[in-house]
Design an enzyme around this catalytic site. Structure first.
Site, PDB file in Angstrom:
ATOM      1  N   ASN A 208      -4.502   9.201   5.810  1.00 13.63           N
ATOM      2  CA  ASN A 208      -4.390   9.899   4.522  1.00 13.63           C
ATOM      3  C   ASN A 208      -5.374   9.293   3.529  1.00 13.63           C
ATOM      4  O   ASN A 208      -6.097   8.362   3.859  1.00 13.63           O
ATOM      5  CB  ASN A 208      -2.946   9.839   4.015  1.00 13.63           C
ATOM      6  CG  ASN A 208      -2.487   8.410   3.846  1.00 13.63           C
ATOM      7  OD1 ASN A 208      -3.019   7.661   3.043  1.00 13.63           O
ATOM      8  ND2 ASN A 208      -1.490   8.007   4.642  1.00 13.63           N
ATOM      9  N   PHE A 322       7.477   4.080  -3.822  1.00 13.35           N
ATOM     10  CA  PHE A 322       6.483   4.960  -4.438  1.00 13.35           C
ATOM     11  C   PHE A 322       6.597   6.322  -3.784  1.00 13.35           C
ATOM     12  O   PHE A 322       6.912   6.415  -2.589  1.00 13.35           O
ATOM     13  CB  PHE A 322       5.059   4.443  -4.189  1.00 13.35           C
ATOM     14  CG  PHE A 322       4.580   3.489  -5.248  1.00 13.35           C
ATOM     15  CD1 PHE A 322       5.071   2.201  -5.306  1.00 13.35           C
ATOM     16  CD2 PHE A 322       3.633   3.892  -6.183  1.00 13.35           C
ATOM     17  CE1 PHE A 322       4.640   1.320  -6.276  1.00 13.35           C
ATOM     18  CE2 PHE A 322       3.186   3.019  -7.156  1.00 13.35           C
ATOM     19  CZ  PHE A 322       3.686   1.729  -7.202  1.00 13.35           C
ATOM     20  N   LYS A 336      14.722  10.673  -3.180  1.00 11.82           N
ATOM     21  CA  LYS A 336      14.277   9.513  -2.398  1.00 11.82           C
ATOM     22  C   LYS A 336      14.921   8.223  -2.935  1.00 11.82           C
ATOM     23  O   LYS A 336      15.350   7.367  -2.161  1.00 11.82           O
ATOM     24  CB  LYS A 336      12.743   9.428  -2.506  1.00 11.82           C
ATOM     25  CG  LYS A 336      12.057   8.619  -1.444  1.00 11.82           C
ATOM     26  CD  LYS A 336      10.548   8.905  -1.455  1.00 11.82           C
ATOM     27  CE  LYS A 336       9.787   7.919  -0.595  1.00 11.82           C
ATOM     28  NZ  LYS A 336       8.342   8.106  -0.627  1.00 11.82           N
TER      29      LYS A 336
END
Ligand SMILES: Cc1cc2nc3c(=O)[nH]c(=O)nc-3n(C[C@H](O)[C@H](O)[C@H](O)COP(=O)(O)O)c2cc1C
Length: 400
Positions: A208, A322, A336
């Site tokens: 990524n 994060f 999350k």
């Protein structure tokens, strides 16, 4: 973090005095307010005009005449200084400070100041190794003076050994440490950063756009604030984050998972800033895949959810996650945060200009389990790190 900080730079009569000019540029670029004081001998190497031009402030060169002209007395500068840096520092100035001699502006100002003093020596290897110099350095270290020791290499005098002025970036890092609150001293932080790479065949992988800059910034700022830092880094092209940070390099999500679980023991804080791949190819081809077919499907399988596992095993650690999102930032972040038993989550919309992968800036929201959301403006990744670590320090204090 040096913006607006009052730094007094003492330049003494060593051959590395020319490097002090470059150092002033570096500090001014960071928007620090730099005031240069030169010894008489330093002026044999570089002119005051160079420093005046680069710093934009008058340069103090003599204890008895220019003080009156420039209206900057040694007491005024001694009081103004948030930190005094002596670069380069000669054997002579080190000896004078160690023995309480105040016979010129610089040595008098150092004696009159309560500001921290950072000494950056540079000299011939035999001078550096001289017992008197080493004794003086030892005395000053014991008295709380800071040093960035010389590096090793070929010296201007053509000798080889220890005596070269330290790298300017290292000196800047030390100033930042001196000016930082030491509120993470005694804590061990585990920080992850960078992407992961999931191999497809011997030459290809899935990855990524993470550059690692956020994780590296967090590691540096935590170190400056006194923490012991373990950085688990995916593959990045960033320079090593500096002395005092233990870096473990990993490649795949599974290697990242193993490294995190192996090192989280003994850490009071885990900050997961790495962008870990959610999927990996189910099969890794031993040979390079050939372009024989018009289509090729890759079957993917889930990688382990490291954050979930850390959250489950967190004990009394602080865990910060994060989330890089492209939509429904707060809702996705909150989900999350709760599902993974986190203390904080930092979410950023990676589609926004200035926020996200590869950049030096970021714009984030910090979400708390209480439902509170802190919406931060666009700022440097170091500034974001300061705010995250302020929160971490506050949570640690609450716990103790
Ligand atoms: C060409 C030359 C280069 C020098 N380089 C150094 C040096 O790198 N480090 C050092 O400690 N002294 C060096 N010295 C000696 C210092 O200039 C000398 O000790 C002087 O008294 C230092 O004065 P100050 O500390 O007041 O500036 C050098 C001297 C000369 C002539």
């Amino acid at each position: 973090m040096l913006k607006g900080r009052e730094i007094v730079l003492g330049v003494t009569g060593g051959i590395a005095a020319y490097k002090a000019a470059e150092f002033v540029r570096l500090l001014v670029k960071e928007e620090a307010s730099v005031h240069v004081v030169m010894t008489r001998n330093a002026q044999e190497f570089v002119t005051p005009l160079t420093f005046q031009t680069l710093s934009g402030n008058p340069v103090v060169t003599d204890p008895f005449t220019l003080i009156e002209d420039s209206k900057i007395g040694h007491i005024a500068l001694a009081d103004l200084a948030e930190v005094i840096v002596i670069l380069p520092a000669t054997a002579n100035i080190i000896g004078k400070i160690a023995h309480g001699i105040a016979d010129d502006f610089l040595s008098t100002m150092v004696m009159a100041s309560k500001a921290p003093v950072l000494i950056v020596p540079s000299m011939n290897v035999n001078m550096w190794e001289n017992k008197a110099v080493q004794e003086n350095v030892k005395t000053l270290v014991e008295r709380g003076y800071h040093f960035v020791d010389p590096g090793e290499g070929e010296l201007a005098c053509h000798w080889y050994g220890k005596g070269r002025l330290a790298e300017l970036s290292e000196v800047k890092e030390k100033i930042e440490e001196i000016l930082s609150p030491q509120d993470l001293r005694g804590e061990r932080l585990l920080i992850t950063g960078g992407p992961t790479q999931e191999p497809i065949d011997p030459v290809r992988f899935l990855t990524n756009r993470s550059s690692g800059k956020m994780g590296y910034a967090l590691a540096k700022v935590a170190r400056r604030r006194g923490a012991e830092v373990i950085l688990i880094s995916g593959p990045t092209s960033l320079p090593a984050p500096g002395r005092g940070i233990k870096v473990f390099s990993v490649r795949t999500a599974e290697e990242m998972r193993e490294a995190v679980l192996a090192h989280m023991e003994g850490c009071s804080v885990v900050i997961k800033a790495a962008a870990v791949s959610d999927y990996r190819p189910k099969e890794i081809s031993e040979k390079k895949l050939k372009k024989t077919e018009p289509f090729h499907s890759l079957e993917l399988e889930r990688t382990g959810d490291i954050l979930e596992e850390v959250g489950r095993k967190k004990g009394d650690r602080i865990v910060v996650g994060f989330a890089a999102e492209t939509e429904d930032l707060v809702a996705n972040g909150r989900k999350k945060l709760m599902e993974k038993n986190l203390d904080l989550i930092v979410v950023n919309d990676v589609t926004r200009p200035g926020a996200g992968f590869g950049l030096d800036t970021n714009q984030v929201k910090i979400l708390y389990p209480s439902g509170e959301v802190k919406d931060l403006p666009l700022m440097s990744k170091e500034e974001v790190s300061q705010i995250i670590l302020d929160e971490v320090a506050r949570l640690l204090k609450q716990k103790s």
